[in-house]
Design an enzyme around this catalytic site. Structure first.
Site: not given
Ligand SMILES: *Cc1c(COP(=O)(O)O)cnc(C)c1O
Length: 430
Positions: A144, A238, A266
């Site tokens: 994702y 990522d 995050k």
């Protein structure tokens, strides 16, 4: 446990917000139940609107590595708020956070801040295309990379959970430049390179956390790096989830493979909305206003968000062994789960990387998205519901990763393990 207030809140929210939530996974749909509404966080705990307390293994889906209301981060934010919420002009806090990122990641000479992981990845892809002058990209099934159009192809977690691997509203014209490969399968990547000589970048979660926790094999990443070099293609790691979570200085330090660009999010915002992308100066200098590749954001580098990020990364740098300590706790937790599963004859596969943990109720080791999808979803839903009722807040999708924060003590881990035994015992009827 009573959930009457949460149920009322959810009913009302559904009248006004699609599905009652502002990000799909929060709706608990994949485990066939309804979400608890949160009133506050306290260290290791979430407190819901009915006054129930849960040990939190979700931590806002990763950011809160120091738990809820960490004093250092909270004070930094309060102090920043008192100086103004936003200026739309440069501040020293941005350079300070950039210097921390550049110091920690060998592969990053320069970094730009944005407001989410989605934005970071979307911008990094544009930069890779601008730098190489090519259009195609390669992504892996089950990884994702946020919800931007060209990346919503077989995108793991939320997308997978809802059985819509690519979403309506994304024109096929936008995704025709996205080639799909299989995680940990180098032959599938070679096929992409055989099909296209216009590949700008390969983007990968080097430690995938959105199909459950599935790290890439070292050998696979090494071959991926070689393929990219051979074809003049950029390699993007990522690390929006794994950055500052799996290890302090990036997956490059545990895989031995150096990416051209890295995306972060995050933990980097300490709980505030921050994303970032960075890499070699030669590539980053293509970004506007230094270069021609446009990218911008009204609230990018927001001073309050930067203050939270600086406090979080500052704390991590000062306590460089923190992630190892969390890894020990995560390992103990997964060991406890495996023991409980084996006691009741339930198949179980676990993985730990730093403060990240993952488990599948599967017979065989999970190496890619197809393997992950073999998990017993019904068993997972019962497990999730049982643990929630016992006061332990686990991610409500089998495709998500779990997290340990510094606020979670050894004693809490032992209590969680006891609950595994009770809950799995109830499920198996033994
Ligand atoms: C969470 C995540 C994103 C998206 O970040 P948002 O802040 O939710 O937009 C991108 N990539 C990975 C690997 C993620 O885990």
């Amino acid at each position: 446990m009573q959930h009457t207030h949460s149920q009322e809140d959810f009913f009302q929210a559904q009248q006004l917000i699609p599905g009652g939530v502002n990000s799909p996974v929060r709706a608990f749909k994949s485990v066939g139940s309804t979400p608890v509404f949160i009133k506050e966080g306290k260290g290791a705990y979430l407190v819901d609107v009915d006054g129930n307390e849960y040990v939190d293994f979700v931590q806002s889906w990763g950011p809160l590595i120091f738990g809820h209301r960490d004093e250092t981060i909270e004070n930094a934010v309060i102090d920043a708020v008192k100086h103004g919420l936003s200026f739309g002009a440069p501040t020293e806090a941005e350079t300070e956070l950039a210097s921390k990122v550049v110091e920690l990641f060998d592969s990053i000479d320069k970094v730009r801040f944005v407001s989410s992981g989605t934005e970071a990845v979307m911008s990094a892809i544009r930069l890779a295309r601008g730098f190489t002058g090519r259009d195609d990209i390669v992504k892996f099934e089950g990884c994702y990379h946020g919800h931007s159009d060209s990346l919503l192809v077989s995108a793991g977690s939320g997308a997978a959970t809802f059985g819509t691997p690519s979403s309506p509203g994304v024109p096929a014209d936008f995704t025709k430049h996205t080639l799909l490969a299989k995680y940990n399968d180098i032959e599938s990547v070679k096929k992409c390179f055989a099909d296209s000589n216009d590949i700008a970048c390969v983007i990968i979660e080097p430690i995938a956390g959105n199909m459950g926790l599935v790290p890439a094999d070292k050998e696979f990443l090494k071959e991926l790096r070689e393929l990219c070099d051979e074809h003049g293609t950029l390699l993007i790691f990522d690390e929006v989830m794994s950055g500052f979570r799996a290890t302090l200085r990036g997956a490059e330090t545990i895989t031995g493979v150096t990416p051209d660009l890295v995306t972060l999010g995050k933990v980097i915002g300490g709980g505030m909305p921050v994303g970032a992308f960075g890499g070699r100066a030669e590539i980053m200098s293509q970004l506007s206003p230094e270069g021609p590749v446009y990218q911008a954001g009204t609230l990018s580098g927001n001073p309050v968000a930067m203050a939270a990020g600086n406090a979080a990364l500052g704390k991590l740098k000062q306590n460089s062994r923190v992630i190892e300590v969390l890894q020990t706790r995560a390992s103990r937790l997964m060991e406890g789960l495996e023991e409980a599963c084996s006691k009741y004859g339930i198949p179980c596969q676990t993985t730990v990387r730093g403060s990240m943990f993952g488990f599948f109720f599967n017979e065989n080791r999970v190496k890619n998205f197809d393997d992950a999808a073999k998990t017993d979803a019904e068993l997972f839903a019962k497990f999730h519901a049982g643990m929630l009722e016992a006061g332990f807040y686990f991610a409500c999708s089998l495709y998500e990763t779990g997290f340990i924060s510094t606020a979670i003590t050894d004693e809490m881990i032992e209590r969680t393990i006891e609950a595994f035994d009770t809950v799995l015992g109830n499920i198996s009827g033994k």
